[in-house]
Design a protein around this motif. Sequence first.
Motif, mmCIF file in Angstrom:
data_model
loop_
_atom_site.group_PDB
_atom_site.id
_atom_site.type_symbol
_atom_site.label_atom_id
_atom_site.label_comp_id
_atom_site.label_asym_id
_atom_site.label_seq_id
_atom_site.Cartn_x
_atom_site.Cartn_y
_atom_site.Cartn_z
ATOM 1 N N PRO A 100 -8.957 -20.452 10.039
ATOM 2 C CA PRO A 100 -7.964 -21.370 9.473
ATOM 3 C C PRO A 100 -7.382 -20.892 8.144
ATOM 4 C CG PRO A 100 -10.168 -22.245 9.184
ATOM 5 C CD PRO A 100 -10.309 -20.996 9.998
ATOM 6 N N PHE A 101 -8.078 -19.953 7.465
ATOM 7 C CA PHE A 101 -7.627 -19.477 6.156
ATOM 8 C C PHE A 101 -7.479 -17.969 6.158
ATOM 9 C CE2 PHE A 101 -10.098 -23.301 5.257
ATOM 10 C CZ PHE A 101 -9.170 -24.044 4.537
ATOM 11 N N ARG A 102 -6.513 -17.482 5.413
ATOM 12 C CA ARG A 102 -6.361 -16.054 5.130
ATOM 13 C C ARG A 102 -6.218 -15.947 3.626
ATOM 14 N NH1 ARG A 102 -3.434 -14.200 9.916
ATOM 15 N NH2 ARG A 102 -4.724 -15.034 11.559
ATOM 16 N N ILE A 103 -7.062 -15.158 3.005
ATOM 17 C CA ILE A 103 -7.039 -15.027 1.545
ATOM 18 C C ILE A 103 -6.924 -13.559 1.180
ATOM 19 C CG2 ILE A 103 -8.286 -15.476 -0.602
ATOM 20 C CD1 ILE A 103 -9.733 -17.765 0.920
ATOM 21 N N LEU A 104 -5.930 -13.231 0.364
ATOM 22 C CA LEU A 104 -5.774 -11.883 -0.171
ATOM 23 C C LEU A 104 -5.857 -11.986 -1.692
ATOM 24 C CD1 LEU A 104 -2.827 -10.478 1.973
ATOM 25 C CD2 LEU A 104 -5.248 -9.940 2.189
ATOM 26 N N ASP A 105 -6.768 -11.241 -2.277
ATOM 27 C CA ASP A 105 -6.982 -11.277 -3.720
ATOM 28 C C ASP A 105 -6.545 -9.961 -4.342
ATOM 29 O OD1 ASP A 105 -7.836 -11.875 -6.279
ATOM 30 O OD2 ASP A 105 -9.955 -11.563 -5.842
ATOM 31 N N GLU A 106 -5.673 -10.035 -5.328
ATOM 32 C CA GLU A 106 -5.167 -8.877 -6.070
ATOM 33 C C GLU A 106 -4.652 -7.775 -5.141
ATOM 34 O OE1 GLU A 106 -7.610 -7.527 -9.260
ATOM 35 O OE2 GLU A 106 -7.980 -9.538 -9.991
ATOM 36 N N PHE A 107 -3.975 -8.181 -4.088
ATOM 37 C CA PHE A 107 -3.449 -7.265 -3.077
ATOM 38 C C PHE A 107 -2.338 -6.375 -3.608
ATOM 39 C CE2 PHE A 107 -1.034 -11.102 -3.105
ATOM 40 C CZ PHE A 107 0.270 -10.682 -2.991
ATOM 41 N N ASP A 108 -1.736 -6.761 -4.722
ATOM 42 C CA ASP A 108 -0.517 -6.084 -5.179
ATOM 43 C C ASP A 108 -0.669 -5.309 -6.481
ATOM 44 O OD1 ASP A 108 -0.942 -8.347 -6.678
ATOM 45 O OD2 ASP A 108 1.154 -8.912 -6.785
ATOM 46 N N VAL A 109 -1.892 -5.167 -6.985
ATOM 47 C CA VAL A 109 -2.040 -4.558 -8.309
ATOM 48 C C VAL A 109 -1.646 -3.081 -8.347
ATOM 49 C CG1 VAL A 109 -3.719 -6.210 -9.191
ATOM 50 C CG2 VAL A 109 -4.512 -4.194 -7.978
ATOM 51 N N PHE A 110 -1.729 -2.370 -7.230
ATOM 52 C CA PHE A 110 -1.377 -0.951 -7.218
ATOM 53 C C PHE A 110 0.003 -0.678 -6.611
ATOM 54 C CE2 PHE A 110 -6.076 -0.864 -7.161
ATOM 55 C CZ PHE A 110 -6.264 -0.235 -8.374
ATOM 56 N N LEU A 111 0.720 -1.735 -6.240
ATOM 57 C CA LEU A 111 2.032 -1.553 -5.613
ATOM 58 C C LEU A 111 3.115 -1.397 -6.673
ATOM 59 C CD1 LEU A 111 1.849 -4.303 -2.835
ATOM 60 C CD2 LEU A 111 1.284 -1.880 -2.642
ATOM 61 N N ASP A 112 4.089 -0.531 -6.388
ATOM 62 C CA ASP A 112 5.206 -0.415 -7.319
ATOM 63 C C ASP A 112 6.094 -1.652 -7.167
ATOM 64 O OD1 ASP A 112 7.566 0.102 -5.519
ATOM 65 O OD2 ASP A 112 6.405 1.875 -4.992
ATOM 66 N N PRO A 113 6.940 -1.956 -8.164
ATOM 67 C CA PRO A 113 7.700 -3.222 -8.154
ATOM 68 C C PRO A 113 8.543 -3.458 -6.902
ATOM 69 C CG PRO A 113 7.848 -2.193 -10.308
ATOM 70 C CD PRO A 113 7.144 -1.210 -9.406
ATOM 71 N N GLN A 114 9.212 -2.429 -6.386
ATOM 72 C CA GLN A 114 10.061 -2.636 -5.200
ATOM 73 C C GLN A 114 9.225 -2.950 -3.966
ATOM 74 O OE1 GLN A 114 12.295 1.003 -5.137
ATOM 75 N NE2 GLN A 114 13.984 0.120 -6.298
ATOM 76 N N VAL A 115 8.149 -2.192 -3.755
ATOM 77 C CA VAL A 115 7.275 -2.439 -2.599
ATOM 78 C C VAL A 115 6.592 -3.791 -2.744
ATOM 79 C CG1 VAL A 115 5.230 -1.620 -1.366
ATOM 80 C CG2 VAL A 115 6.934 0.019 -2.154
#
Length: 137
Positions: A62-77
């Motif tokens: 019932p839940f999907r949790i992503l924690d700090e998934f974007d810390v290494f992504l560049d701004p456009q991605v």
Amino acid sequence: LLGLNYYSGDLEFDDQTESLDLKVSKGGTQSQTKDVKALSGGERSYTTMCLLLAMGETLETPFRILDEFDVFLDPQVRKKTIQSLIHVAKRMEHRQFIFITPQDLTGIKPDPRLKIFKLRPPERHSQQAGGLTQQTL
């Protein structure tokens, strides 16, 4: 989601050796890598997130949790990724998605099906002799 950045991926299961190999092709080329460690931090984060979401499609959680998934992504991605995650979450109405990020979300507009909660930064108290101390909850 992999296709947003012109990636494609494949999982290979080998029952004989009891191994699982992840192949990622970047930029439409046929050069593939079995060692995901060869990818940059952002590429690894993005690929891992896509793998988790793909696996989640087959699980009835019932839940999907992503924690700090974007810390290494560049701004456009990062912007494309967040827009895609919101699209996926809205499409799967029978599940709740929780995305936790320390990054700025000012460009994301809340709507009736999207709630954004922002925590206040922790209060820091200085000591006379030692400077900053950590607060324990």
